[in-house]
Scaffold this active site. Structure first.
Site, PDB file in Angstrom:
ATOM      1  N   ASP A   1      64.443  62.421  45.217  1.00 45.84           N
ATOM      2  CA  ASP A   1      63.252  62.858  44.505  1.00 45.84           C
ATOM      3  C   ASP A   1      63.451  64.313  44.110  1.00 45.84           C
ATOM      4  O   ASP A   1      63.928  65.114  44.912  1.00 45.84           O
ATOM      5  CB  ASP A   1      61.998  62.709  45.364  1.00 45.84           C
ATOM      6  CG  ASP A   1      60.747  62.722  44.507  1.00 45.84           C
ATOM      7  OD1 ASP A   1      60.566  61.774  43.718  1.00 45.84           O
ATOM      8  OD2 ASP A   1      59.952  63.675  44.603  1.00 45.84           O
TER       9      ASP A   1
ATOM     10  N   LYS B   1      77.095  72.015  35.425  1.00 45.06           N
ATOM     11  CA  LYS B   1      75.867  71.657  36.155  1.00 45.06           C
ATOM     12  C   LYS B   1      76.214  71.126  37.550  1.00 45.06           C
ATOM     13  O   LYS B   1      75.521  71.420  38.525  1.00 45.06           O
ATOM     14  CB  LYS B   1      75.064  70.615  35.356  1.00 45.06           C
ATOM     15  CG  LYS B   1      73.731  70.257  36.001  1.00 45.06           C
ATOM     16  CD  LYS B   1      72.893  69.284  35.186  1.00 45.06           C
ATOM     17  CE  LYS B   1      71.574  69.000  35.900  1.00 45.06           C
ATOM     18  NZ  LYS B   1      70.796  67.927  35.275  1.00 45.06           N
TER      19      LYS B   1
HETATM   20  P1  ITT Z   1      63.217  57.654  39.981  1.00 45.32           P
HETATM   21  O1  ITT Z   1      61.886  57.860  40.663  1.00 45.32           O
HETATM   22  O2  ITT Z   1      63.472  56.231  39.556  1.00 45.32           O
HETATM   23  O3  ITT Z   1      64.346  58.231  40.777  1.00 45.32           O
HETATM   24  P2  ITT Z   1      62.228  59.649  38.129  1.00 45.32           P
HETATM   25  O4  ITT Z   1      62.733  60.237  36.847  1.00 45.32           O
HETATM   26  O5  ITT Z   1      60.805  59.167  38.145  1.00 45.32           O
HETATM   27  O6  ITT Z   1      63.211  58.474  38.580  1.00 45.32           O
HETATM   28  P3  ITT Z   1      61.528  61.694  40.031  1.00 45.32           P
HETATM   29  O7  ITT Z   1      60.233  61.064  40.401  1.00 45.32           O
HETATM   30  O8  ITT Z   1      62.369  62.276  41.124  1.00 45.32           O
HETATM   31  O9  ITT Z   1      62.479  60.678  39.278  1.00 45.32           O
HETATM   32  O10 ITT Z   1      61.229  62.810  38.937  1.00 45.32           O
HETATM   33  C1  ITT Z   1      62.220  63.715  38.611  1.00 45.32           C
HETATM   34  C2  ITT Z   1      61.846  64.416  37.311  1.00 45.32           C
HETATM   35  O11 ITT Z   1      62.132  65.819  37.452  1.00 45.32           O
HETATM   36  C3  ITT Z   1      62.749  63.926  36.182  1.00 45.32           C
HETATM   37  O12 ITT Z   1      62.149  62.833  35.507  1.00 45.32           O
HETATM   38  C4  ITT Z   1      62.878  65.173  35.335  1.00 45.32           C
HETATM   39  O13 ITT Z   1      61.762  65.306  34.514  1.00 45.32           O
HETATM   40  C5  ITT Z   1      62.871  66.296  36.366  1.00 45.32           C
HETATM   41  N1  ITT Z   1      64.244  66.579  36.840  1.00 45.32           N
HETATM   42  C6  ITT Z   1      64.769  66.354  38.072  1.00 45.32           C
HETATM   43  N2  ITT Z   1      66.067  66.699  38.118  1.00 45.32           N
HETATM   44  C7  ITT Z   1      66.380  67.132  36.900  1.00 45.32           C
HETATM   45  C8  ITT Z   1      67.574  67.588  36.322  1.00 45.32           C
HETATM   46  O14 ITT Z   1      68.717  67.640  36.999  1.00 45.32           O
HETATM   47  N3  ITT Z   1      67.553  67.945  35.047  1.00 45.32           N
HETATM   48  C9  ITT Z   1      66.405  67.884  34.335  1.00 45.32           C
HETATM   49  N4  ITT Z   1      65.230  67.446  34.784  1.00 45.32           N
HETATM   50  C10 ITT Z   1      65.209  67.069  36.078  1.00 45.32           C
END
Ligand code: ITT
Length: 200
Positions: free
Chosen positions: A70, A176
């Site tokens: 997450d 990255k």
């Molecule tokens: P899962 O729950 O299926 O893993 P998700 O996209 O909903 O997918 P999260 O709830 O962890 O995952 O939300 C993470 C969000 O944070 C992601 O959708 C991006 O908007 C942002 N994010 C996280 N890591 C990032 C990264 O390396 N680069 C850019 N944005 C990132």
């Protein structure tokens, strides 16, 4: 070959995690490779809680070794928002474009020195029905006033890496992967994974 199921449907995450684990002889599969799975309600107040929930729900359902990740963006001028709500910052079902538009708008007029932010990532390991451990990583940055570059995913076109004066959208994935929140968490994760395999 050892195998780990990553409890995510986010292609950007899968690509980064698979790339980071590639040297370690571990096959990475994700929810994108699986059939129907239980819905995971991400109602935790912290990245750790949500990462643990993702890992445990899918481990209980599949009986496999599961990684839950997450992550999100904490912007200081927004009191830490969007935080755990980063994926749905612009509303339920919002895509990266809408989330980035909202971030640009909310920060309009905020001075350069006040645009500090960080990405955070929590990664959990669960086996069959129990949580093994959770680790965390972070990456400091500055939020740009407009998108730059098309690499990465999510907020990467707006996330300036101060040491490079470029966004993750402009930098290659190889850069990255040396400094991101996820890469930092994954370094810790590899230690718990090693322990886990040793103890089995
Ligand atoms: P899962 O729950 O299926 O893993 P998700 O996209 O909903 O997918 P999260 O709830 O962890 O995952 O939300 C993470 C969000 O944070 C992601 O959708 C991006 O908007 C942002 N994010 C996280 N890591 C990032 C990264 O390396 N680069 C850019 N944005 C990132």
């Amino acid at each position: 070959m050892k195998e780990i199921l990553v409890a995510t449907k986010n292609r950007g995450k899968v690509r980064e995690i698979a790339d980071l684990l590639a040297p370690f002889d571990i096959k990475v599969i994700s929810l994108l490779d699986c059939g129907p799975m239980p819905q995971i309600i991400e109602d935790g107040l912290t990245f750790r809680a949500n990462a643990a929930k993702k890992a445990v729900v899918i481990a209980q359902h599949t009986g496999r070794l599961v990684m839950g990740e997450d992550s999100g963006l904490e912007v200081d001028a927004l009191g830490g928002r969007p935080g755990v709500h980063s994926a749905r910052y612009a509303g339920e079902g919002a895509d990266d474009e809408k989330n980035n538009d909202k971030l640009i708008m909310e920060l309009s007029g905020v001075a350069a020195e006040k645009r500090t932010a960080r990405y955070r990532s929590a990664i959990a390991l669960a086996d069959k029905d129990q949580l093994v451990d959770v680790v965390e990583g972070a990456c400091e940055g500055i939020i740009d006033t407009e998108r730059r570059g098309t690499n990465g995913f999510g907020y990467d076109p707006l996330f300036i890496v101060p040491s490079r004066q470029k966004t993750f959208g402009e930098l290659p994935l190889s850069v990255k992967q040396t400094m991101s929140h996820r890469a930092n968490a994954l370094r810790q994760f590899l230690k718990i994974l090693e322990q886990y395999f040793l103890l089995r």
